[in-house]
Design a protein around this motif. Structure first.
Motif, PDB file in Angstrom:
ATOM      1  N   LYS A  43       0.835  -1.217   0.000  1.00  0.00           N
ATOM      2  CA  LYS A  43       0.000   0.000   0.000  1.00  0.00           C
ATOM      3  C   LYS A  43       0.870   1.268   0.000  1.00  0.00           C
ATOM      4  O   LYS A  43       0.639   2.192  -0.782  1.00  0.00           O
ATOM      5  CB  LYS A  43      -0.946   0.022   1.218  1.00  0.00           C
ATOM      6  CG  LYS A  43      -1.848  -1.182   1.326  1.00  0.00           C
ATOM      7  CD  LYS A  43      -2.728  -1.133   2.552  1.00  0.00           C
ATOM      8  CE  LYS A  43      -1.983  -1.102   3.883  1.00  0.00           C
ATOM      9  NZ  LYS A  43      -1.152  -2.298   4.169  1.00  0.00           N
ATOM     10  N   SER A  44       1.866   1.284   0.898  1.00  0.00           N
ATOM     11  CA  SER A  44       2.733   2.472   0.973  1.00  0.00           C
ATOM     12  C   SER A  44       3.528   2.634  -0.314  1.00  0.00           C
ATOM     13  O   SER A  44       3.742   3.761  -0.779  1.00  0.00           O
ATOM     14  CB  SER A  44       3.713   2.351   2.145  1.00  0.00           C
ATOM     15  OG  SER A  44       3.002   2.304   3.348  1.00  0.00           O
ATOM     16  N   SER A  45       3.950   1.504  -0.892  1.00  0.00           N
ATOM     17  CA  SER A  45       4.714   1.573  -2.146  1.00  0.00           C
ATOM     18  C   SER A  45       3.850   2.199  -3.240  1.00  0.00           C
ATOM     19  O   SER A  45       4.319   3.039  -4.017  1.00  0.00           O
ATOM     20  CB  SER A  45       5.167   0.174  -2.575  1.00  0.00           C
ATOM     21  OG  SER A  45       5.903  -0.433  -1.542  1.00  0.00           O
TER      22      SER A  45
END
Ligand SMILES: Nc1ncnc2c1ncn2[C@@H]1O[C@H](COP(=O)(O)OP(=O)(O)OP(=O)(O)O)[C@@H](O)[C@H]1O
Length: 216
Positions: A43-45
């Motif tokens: 998700k953060s990527s």
């Protein structure tokens, strides 16, 4: 639909680990979209790609219908996108709260006096005026999150990318963030593990799972 963010067939690997494949997503003008998913699914990527911080992906990213091929293309939109990373430990560039919020605005070319006034107003709006002269690194994690948000909101970006905006916040601070985010009309992508938080912001929830992004 007028789209602020469009992803077309975006795939991304971390080293030899394929995190996601052929992701498509459209975020409309002033639309709020949430992304959930287990730890480590990427998700953060994905948010970092949209924030212009990752270049080694395949597929296409569009901001306001403009294809962003590299960091140089992204520079034209740097004041349109406000990104709150999950880890804000290296987010701040000034010692005190007021200096840091002012600094954000100064980067857009605003004069010192005006930046100071606007920063005061922003602290008031977020109900953190009492923290004005505090050293940021002496604040609690939750207080730092709200200060970081102040530094982002003051530049009036059209897009907000928020990675776990409430993960260090107590219930009343979380409520304050919900009220703030509900009151501002911007395109947003919000990553969170807290479904109850997300549901108070938007009905549009996607789940990143098995390398795909699907409507939840
Ligand atoms: N700087 C890095 N170097 C190497 N691997 C990384 C790095 N950052 C992330 N990863 C790996 O990439 C994968 C995806 O991480 P990412 O932070 O995008 O997931 P996430 O879905 O946001 O997770 P979480 O919910 O735990 O924040 C994880 O396996 C993680 O260990």
């Amino acid at each position: 639909m007028s789209c602020s963010i469009t992803l077309k067939n975006v795939s991304y690997s971390n080293g030899s680990n394929l995190l996601f494949e052929n992701i498509n997503l459209s975020v409309g003008h002033e639309e709020k979209v949430a992304i959930i998913g287990s730890n480590g699914v990427g998700k953060s990527s994905l948010l970092r790609i949209i924030a212009g911080l990752e270049e080694s992906y395949s597929g296409e990213l569009y901001l306001f219908h403009n294809l962003i091929k590299n960091k140089k293309d992204y520079r034209n939109f740097r004041f349109e996108v406000g990104y709150l990373p999950q880890d804000i430990s290296s987010f701040f560039l000034s010692a005190t709260v007021i200096e840091d919020v002012m600094f954000s605005l100064r980067t857009t070319g605003t004069k010192k006096e005006e930046a100071y006034q606007k920063a005061l107003e922003m602290l008031e709006e977020l109900e953190i005026s009492h923290l004005k002269d505090r050293i940021i690194y002496e604040l609690s994690g939750g207080e730092q999150k709200i200060v970081a948000l102040a530094g982002i909101l003051i530049t009036k970006p059209k897009i907000l990318l928020l990675d776990e905006p409430t993960n260090a916040l107590d219930e009343s601070s979380e409520k304050r963030i919900i009220n703030i985010l509900n009151s501002i009309k911007k395109s947003m992508i919000i990553i969170s593990h807290h479904k109850s938080f997300i549901e108070q912001l938007t009905p549009t929830i996607y789940k990143l799972e098995n390398k795909k992004l699907e409507k939840n």
